[in-house]
Design an enzyme around this catalytic site. Structure first.
Site, PDB file in Angstrom:
ATOM      1  CB  CYS B   3      -0.999  -0.099   1.149  1.00  0.00           C
ATOM      2  SG  CYS B   3      -2.218   1.338   1.885  1.00  0.00           S
ATOM      3  CG  HIS B  11      -3.703  -0.609   3.944  1.00  0.00           C
ATOM      4  ND1 HIS B  11      -5.237  -0.184   2.563  1.00  0.00           N
ATOM      5  CD2 HIS B  11      -5.578  -0.359   4.559  1.00  0.00           C
ATOM      6  CE1 HIS B  11      -5.579   0.443   2.443  1.00  0.00           C
ATOM      7  NE2 HIS B  11      -6.376   0.087   3.688  1.00  0.00           N
ATOM      8  CG  HIS B  15      -9.002  -2.507   0.700  1.00  0.00           C
ATOM      9  ND1 HIS B  15      -8.816  -1.691   1.165  1.00  0.00           N
ATOM     10  CD2 HIS B  15      -9.481  -3.283  -0.633  1.00  0.00           C
ATOM     11  CE1 HIS B  15     -10.124  -1.109   0.155  1.00  0.00           C
ATOM     12  NE2 HIS B  15     -10.530  -2.017  -0.845  1.00  0.00           N
ATOM     13  CG  HIS B  22     -12.595  -4.203  -3.032  1.00  0.00           C
ATOM     14  ND1 HIS B  22     -12.339  -2.447  -2.473  1.00  0.00           N
ATOM     15  CD2 HIS B  22     -13.635  -3.690  -3.499  1.00  0.00           C
ATOM     16  CE1 HIS B  22     -14.149  -1.786  -2.723  1.00  0.00           C
ATOM     17  NE2 HIS B  22     -14.721  -2.784  -2.926  1.00  0.00           N
ATOM     18  CB  CYS B 127      26.970 -22.703 -60.205  1.00  0.00           C
ATOM     19  SG  CYS B 127      28.394 -21.875 -59.720  1.00  0.00           S
ATOM     20  CG  HIS B 419      29.949 -24.442 -57.283  1.00  0.00           C
ATOM     21  ND1 HIS B 419      29.503 -25.175 -58.928  1.00  0.00           N
ATOM     22  CD2 HIS B 419      29.743 -26.512 -56.619  1.00  0.00           C
ATOM     23  CE1 HIS B 419      28.554 -25.392 -58.746  1.00  0.00           C
ATOM     24  NE2 HIS B 419      28.972 -26.250 -57.611  1.00  0.00           N
TER      25      HIS B 419
END
Lengths: 151, 490
Positions: B3, B11, B15, B22, B127, B419
């Site tokens: 927090c 907290h 909470h 929440h 070639c 080549h």
């Protein structure tokens, strides 16, 4: 957002510094260093977490496997006892053999002469009047002619 | 996550326990969501969209500070600005990938060897031509075009005043090579036509295969451009060459002073890659010697290609925002991937200063399956903004980003006297095409070869159809949900 964090840190700073205790100053310094370090670590962790969770990272297992196969391949091919990689051809997959210079014969589409396939390109170069040798030959003969005229 | 009242208090956790519903918190320093129920950082497209809109609004008010400070970390000197992409915030619907070109022509011939496998005679240092022809003969869109007779030689001859047409000559070669006759074929007419059409390159000398390839694509396009109407809508050419090889590159140039980015798009038919000398992989098997630099990989070359590059102080570009010349950072990315991706490894260095050329012999590892997702524009731009889940205008969702190799042109030997050969992958078997000689080889031989041009073809998207949100390149979870750990966790 950063302003808010800084504000909080400053509030804490003053709260601690308001006590006159000298020892606290070293503690405060290391506390803030810790906060800043945590913040930096969280930045990196958060980014990496996002990349990994959303599947944006490259599949490292596949890459490791590819590298291993590549290293293995190079080792095997470089091995002198490995005949397949560097041996001269005997027959192709259709059972045919071919000479070093292609021997098919066809007519030149510029001059009509019969040409051996393997010598077609050098012939065509002269035939079309291109290339260094053709040009040099031309200038030599023209300068020789000019020189003869001037005598 | 703690927090903001005090770093010591729990907290935040308390909470979430006391207030039901929440569980989600916001890390305001980094603009990230944290879920206390999952105990992990979580991601939500609506939240990311809101974050991005804030940044855009910030730019609109010319408050560029808002953008810079909300980046989590300053990337090494590169601050991203916004370009005109954000004017249009439409999400692009997803769709299946283009799949039609992949599987045509996979018919097995009676003689159990694939059709279209035939040696080409070397006509005298040709070639370089043979190797490119072999790759073209097996590029699926090109092969399908000519084998289904889309180039009509008769009407071409009648309608065109040009005496030479490379498309006609290639058509003849396709017919010959896919005829079932296995004796080596001499592409003499093709050589003659090409010399007549490319005066400056016509000589009996070893040519650069890549240069030859570009020249051939050019000639075919030129011819088709005269006979076909180009699509007027977007100016794109629909000749066989462009439908197969054409992609779109995006170049972003950002002013280091104000962060304003200017974006340009350029079409391309191939991508030329520099060797990445910052080696990222150290070979796990070899003991570490001081000379052991590790392995170069094709993907690291692609990383280099799309890396932000600080332009030199002698290359200051004019910034439309500052109205002055400032130092800038440039970043390339691929806006639209082609059907056939040709990657050119720049092995031949031409130094104008020393008036000498040299060949880089370094081995380059390359994957058989290539995922181009990290190099497309949406990924590159998204990365600049912290990888937010956000749909950009015209996300490249219609095209698959997965590619599979089908041809590799290798160069062996010295610069002047080398080549070229082509390795073709047909029905998951590799064939070595060394002029007239066609032989079967193992994967290993191809992996160990010195690659010069690598040809990948798009793999069709498997299963991911319109259900997936086309806006983002996210891996799907097994249940088919596009996003991971959102509502289901709490």
């Amino acid at each position: 957002m950063r302003a808010l964090i800084i504000l909080v840190l400053i509030t804490e700073f003053w709260r601690i510094m308001s006590a006159p205790d000298e020892d606290n100053h070293a503690q405060v310094a290391s506390h803030f260093f810790g906060e800043l370090l945590d913040s930096v670590i969280m930045d990196v962790a958060s980014e990496c977490h996002r990349i990994a969770t959303l599947g944006l990272d490259r599949n490292l297992d596949d890459e490791e496997e590819e590298l291993r196969l590549s290293a293995q391949a190079r080792a095997r091919v470089a091995d002198p006892s490995n005949s397949e990689a560097n041996s001269k051809y005997v027959v192709d997959i259709f059972g045919q053999t071919h000479p070093a210079v292609a021997s098919e014969i066809f007519d030149c589409m510029n001059c009509g002469r019969s040409i051996v396939a393997g010598r077609f390109a050098p012939h065509l170069e002269k035939c079309m009047g291109k290339g260094r040798k053709a040009r040099v030959k031309a200038t030599r003969s023209s300068t020789a002619a000019a020189a003869a005229q001037n005598r | 996550m703690s927090c903001s009242l005090s770093s010591e208090s729990n907290h935040a956790l308390l909470h979430t326990k006391t207030q039901i519903g929440h569980e989600i918190a916001v890390d305001i320093e980094r603009s990230e969501l944290y879920c206390f129920a999952c105990d992990d950082q979580v991601y939500d497209p609506d939240f990311d969209r809101a974050v991005m809109l804030e940044k855009i609004v910030g730019l609109g008010n010319e408050n560029l500070e808002g953008i810079r400070s909300s980046n989590k970390r300053k990337r090494l000197g590169f601050e991203g600005g916004l370009s005109s992409d954000f004017k249009n915030l439409k999400r692009v619907g997803g769709g299946g990938g283009g799949g039609g070109e992949w599987d045509h022509g996979r018919r097995l011939s009676k003689s159990c060897f694939p059709v279209g496998l035939r040696g080409l005679n070397n006509l005298g240092n040709t070639c370089f031509m043979n190797s490119v022809l072999q790759a073209l003969l097996h590029a699926p869109p090109v092969r399908n075009y000519f084998l289904s007779g889309r180039h009509d030689r008769d009407s071409c001859r009648k309608n065109s005043s040009d005496r030479f047409c490379l498309s006609c000559d290639i058509d003849v070669i396709f017919s010959a090579v896919f005829s079932g006759d296995r004796a080596p074929y001499s592409p003499a007419q093709f050589l003659y036509s090409w010399w007549r059409l490319s005066e400056n390159l016509a000589c009996y000398e070893q040519q650069d295969a890549h240069e030859f390839f570009m020249s051939v694509l050019d000639r075919i396009h030129e011819k088709e451009g005269k006979t076909r109407n180009t699509n007027k809508d977007n100016g794109e050419c629909h000749c066989v060459v462009h439908r197969a090889f054409s992609g779109l590159l995006r170049s972003d140039v950002t002013c280091t002073t104000c962060g304003y980015t200017s974006t340009t798009y350029d079409p391309c038919v191939d991508i030329s890659l520099d060797f990445n000398t910052n080696i990222d992989h150290i070979s796990p098997n070899k003991p570490q010697k001081s000379t052991d630099l590790g392995v170069s990989t094709l993907t690291s070359c692609l990383d280099l290609f799309t890396r932000p590059e600080k332009l030199g102080s002698d290359q200051k570009l004019y910034c439309q925002n500052c109205k002055e010349r400032h130092e800038s950072v440039k970043q390339m990315s691929i806006k639209r991937l082609p059907l056939v991706l040709c990657l050119h490894v720049k092995r031949f260095e031409h130094s104008l200063v020393r008036k000498a050329s040299r060949k880089i012999d370094r081995h380059l590892q390359f994957p058989f399956s290539l995922d181009m997702t990290p190099y497309v524009s949406s990924s590159i731009v998204r990365k600049r903004f912290g990888n937010r889940i956000f749909a950009f205008e015209g996300d490249e969702a219609e095209f698959s980003t997965n590619f599979e190799v089908f041809a590799v042109i290798t160069h062996s030997g010295m610069l002047e006297s080398g080549h070229y050969m082509t390795y073709l992958r047909l029905n998951e078997q590799w064939y070595k095409c060394d002029d007239a000689w066609i032989t079967e080889v193992d994967d290993e031989v191809v992996r160990a070869s010195q690659i010069y041009l690598v040809f990948y073809v798009q793999k069709p998207n498997s299963g991911h159809k319109s259900g997936e949100d086309g806006g983002c390149h996210l891996r799907s979870s097994p249940s088919g949900d596009t996003f991971v750990s959102i509502a289901g966790c709490c």
